[in-house]
Design an enzyme around this catalytic site. Sequence first.
Site, PDB file in Angstrom:
ATOM      1  N   LYS A  71      36.750  44.287  54.386  1.00 38.01           N
ATOM      2  CA  LYS A  71      37.028  42.844  53.204  1.00 38.01           C
ATOM      3  C   LYS A  71      38.887  43.233  52.480  1.00 38.01           C
ATOM      4  O   LYS A  71      39.033  44.043  52.266  1.00 38.01           O
ATOM      5  CB  LYS A  71      35.835  42.707  52.216  1.00 38.01           C
ATOM      6  CG  LYS A  71      35.668  43.807  51.522  1.00 38.01           C
ATOM      7  CD  LYS A  71      34.341  43.702  50.235  1.00 38.01           C
ATOM      8  CE  LYS A  71      34.655  44.620  50.046  1.00 38.01           C
ATOM      9  NZ  LYS A  71      33.421  44.192  48.220  1.00 38.01           N
TER      10      LYS A  71
ATOM     11  N   HIS B 267      22.546  46.224  48.225  1.00 41.25           N
ATOM     12  CA  HIS B 267      23.594  46.498  47.936  1.00 41.25           C
ATOM     13  C   HIS B 267      23.600  47.617  46.603  1.00 41.25           C
ATOM     14  O   HIS B 267      22.380  47.049  45.223  1.00 41.25           O
ATOM     15  CB  HIS B 267      24.412  46.118  46.937  1.00 41.25           C
ATOM     16  CG  HIS B 267      25.848  46.364  47.525  1.00 41.25           C
ATOM     17  ND1 HIS B 267      26.046  47.256  48.452  1.00 41.25           N
ATOM     18  CD2 HIS B 267      27.230  46.315  46.130  1.00 41.25           C
ATOM     19  CE1 HIS B 267      27.789  47.770  48.095  1.00 41.25           C
ATOM     20  NE2 HIS B 267      28.554  47.368  47.240  1.00 41.25           N
TER      21      HIS B 267
ATOM     22  N   ARG C   2      27.380  50.995  55.431  1.00 41.82           N
ATOM     23  CA  ARG C   2      28.313  50.464  55.782  1.00 41.82           C
ATOM     24  C   ARG C   2      29.735  50.782  54.682  1.00 41.82           C
ATOM     25  O   ARG C   2      29.740  50.341  53.685  1.00 41.82           O
ATOM     26  CB  ARG C   2      27.645  48.889  54.456  1.00 41.82           C
ATOM     27  CG  ARG C   2      26.846  48.139  55.105  1.00 41.82           C
ATOM     28  CD  ARG C   2      26.752  46.451  54.885  1.00 41.82           C
ATOM     29  NE  ARG C   2      26.776  46.521  52.792  1.00 41.82           N
ATOM     30  CZ  ARG C   2      25.376  47.195  52.510  1.00 41.82           C
ATOM     31  NH1 ARG C   2      23.969  46.981  53.037  1.00 41.82           N
ATOM     32  NH2 ARG C   2      25.572  47.228  51.472  1.00 41.82           N
TER      33      ARG C   2
ATOM     34  N   TYR D 271      62.655  49.034  27.724  1.00 44.53           N
ATOM     35  CA  TYR D 271      62.669  47.810  26.689  1.00 44.53           C
ATOM     36  C   TYR D 271      61.409  48.875  25.377  1.00 44.53           C
ATOM     37  O   TYR D 271      61.333  49.412  25.460  1.00 44.53           O
ATOM     38  CB  TYR D 271      61.258  47.391  27.143  1.00 44.53           C
ATOM     39  CG  TYR D 271      61.926  45.659  28.045  1.00 44.53           C
ATOM     40  CD1 TYR D 271      63.245  45.005  27.583  1.00 44.53           C
ATOM     41  CD2 TYR D 271      61.614  45.445  29.490  1.00 44.53           C
ATOM     42  CE1 TYR D 271      63.868  43.877  28.498  1.00 44.53           C
ATOM     43  CE2 TYR D 271      62.342  44.472  30.192  1.00 44.53           C
ATOM     44  CZ  TYR D 271      63.592  44.153  29.940  1.00 44.53           C
ATOM     45  OH  TYR D 271      63.641  43.255  31.022  1.00 44.53           O
TER      46      TYR D 271
ATOM     47  N   CYS E  88      59.124  48.199  34.092  1.00 47.30           N
ATOM     48  CA  CYS E  88      59.253  47.248  33.443  1.00 47.30           C
ATOM     49  C   CYS E  88      58.987  46.073  34.638  1.00 47.30           C
ATOM     50  O   CYS E  88      58.035  46.435  35.910  1.00 47.30           O
ATOM     51  CB  CYS E  88      60.744  46.877  33.628  1.00 47.30           C
ATOM     52  SG  CYS E  88      61.743  47.725  32.777  1.00 47.30           S
TER      53      CYS E  88
ATOM     54  N   ARG F 267      24.181  40.719  41.268  1.00 50.28           N
ATOM     55  CA  ARG F 267      24.736  39.197  41.454  1.00 50.28           C
ATOM     56  C   ARG F 267      23.953  38.757  43.551  1.00 50.28           C
ATOM     57  O   ARG F 267      23.362  37.707  42.354  1.00 50.28           O
ATOM     58  CB  ARG F 267      26.300  40.446  42.184  1.00 50.28           C
ATOM     59  CG  ARG F 267      26.625  41.524  41.511  1.00 50.28           C
ATOM     60  CD  ARG F 267      27.701  41.673  42.097  1.00 50.28           C
ATOM     61  NE  ARG F 267      27.681  42.675  43.526  1.00 50.28           N
ATOM     62  CZ  ARG F 267      28.783  42.891  43.830  1.00 50.28           C
ATOM     63  NH1 ARG F 267      30.091  43.071  43.402  1.00 50.28           N
ATOM     64  NH2 ARG F 267      28.686  43.218  45.709  1.00 50.28           N
TER      65      ARG F 267
ATOM     66  N   ASP G 291      60.526  44.868  37.403  1.00 51.45           N
ATOM     67  CA  ASP G 291      61.980  45.001  38.669  1.00 51.45           C
ATOM     68  C   ASP G 291      61.406  46.358  39.328  1.00 51.45           C
ATOM     69  O   ASP G 291      62.287  47.012  39.552  1.00 51.45           O
ATOM     70  CB  ASP G 291      62.494  44.163  39.065  1.00 51.45           C
ATOM     71  CG  ASP G 291      62.223  42.789  38.129  1.00 51.45           C
ATOM     72  OD1 ASP G 291      61.414  41.634  39.285  1.00 51.45           O
ATOM     73  OD2 ASP G 291      62.784  41.997  37.555  1.00 51.45           O
TER      74      ASP G 291
END
Length: 382
Positions: free
Chosen positions: A41, A171, A226, A269, A316, A139, A318
């Site tokens: 998944k 689960h 699983r 920064y 930052c 859930r 980027d």
Amino acid sequence: MSDQPVHRADLRIDVGAIRHNVRVLSARARESGARTMTIVKSDGYGHGAVTVGRAALESGADCLGVASPGEALQLRAAGITAPVFCWLYVVDEDFAPAIAEDVELSASSLEVLQRIEAAATAQDRIARVHLKIDTGLSRSGCPAELWPALVEAAAKAEAGGHVEVVAVWSHLACADELDHPSIDEQAERFRRAHEQARAAGLNPIRHLANSAAVLTRPDLHFELVRPGIAVYGLDPVPQDGDHGLRPAMTFRSSVALTKRIAAGESVSYGHTWTADRATGLALVPVGYADGVPRTLSGRMSVWLAGERRPVVGRVCMDQLVVDCGDDEVREGDEVLLFGPGDRGEPTAAEWADEIGTIHYEIVTGMYRPRVTRTVEDDLEAP
């Protein structure tokens, strides 16, 4: 310029590691007489669902699991014909496309079971269904008080000829916490649910064990396990010792710019870091838009030019900056932000521990628009 390939931001996926991990996990399952469903998944936890799925099926897995029907259909579109199971739906999910592609479906309620049966009947096909019981995770899953009605309805649907009840499943909530009392409590609830299903005339297999339980609770392997995160080499129970898993993802970039600054100059920064000496800096063109958590500012290092080096100042959007001291670092040099740790580089688990999350979150969040994904397969023999 070094002879390393230059990367802005790249995820290297080691398919050999995935094959190795699946062999380790499926061997444990076979010792218990269980088959293995590899969970792919969320695009294979960020590693590439089709790539992982194919490698897993070649290395000991019997079937694949995904969350949504859309994810299952992507595997089918890629030519994967092995059994595929999915379990998470939106309201008014159209089950017809999944049934048409022989995708196995979960049902946690009468309403979903009825809609699956109707979609299968309309196509004159048989829908393979796994009934989910809520054993304590709270859930999805059928509440215990509604379970008898669900299994009775499933038995009638099976007798009608368009539904085959394949499994009862649930689960675990705390399998990664060894000896947590909820594990045995859930196992007992699961046992009772399976008995009720059999009493209703069904003959389903059982699956409950996630990665942690595959590694630590062979008594809960039943007929099918699983594994998810362990397939990718990230250990859910490192406190239990070394399980021989190999991390499959490496996040790498390269140096875009180098410069010297004088003592007393500050970086990034907010000027949260100030050099106490003249030093060399390396600019790396990745940041929080590429998956590097800003919360790692002042708390992370990278592997560059043969050793770990600290990232200084704030991460930052980027870019980030590495303090290289007086060492020679060149533009184009490869930078490992995390990897398996074999060379001493940071790991995804280290990132997670540093910021108080889990390694699942780190790897599944890495594949982003500006990040390429390079698949490398050593084709080692099973």
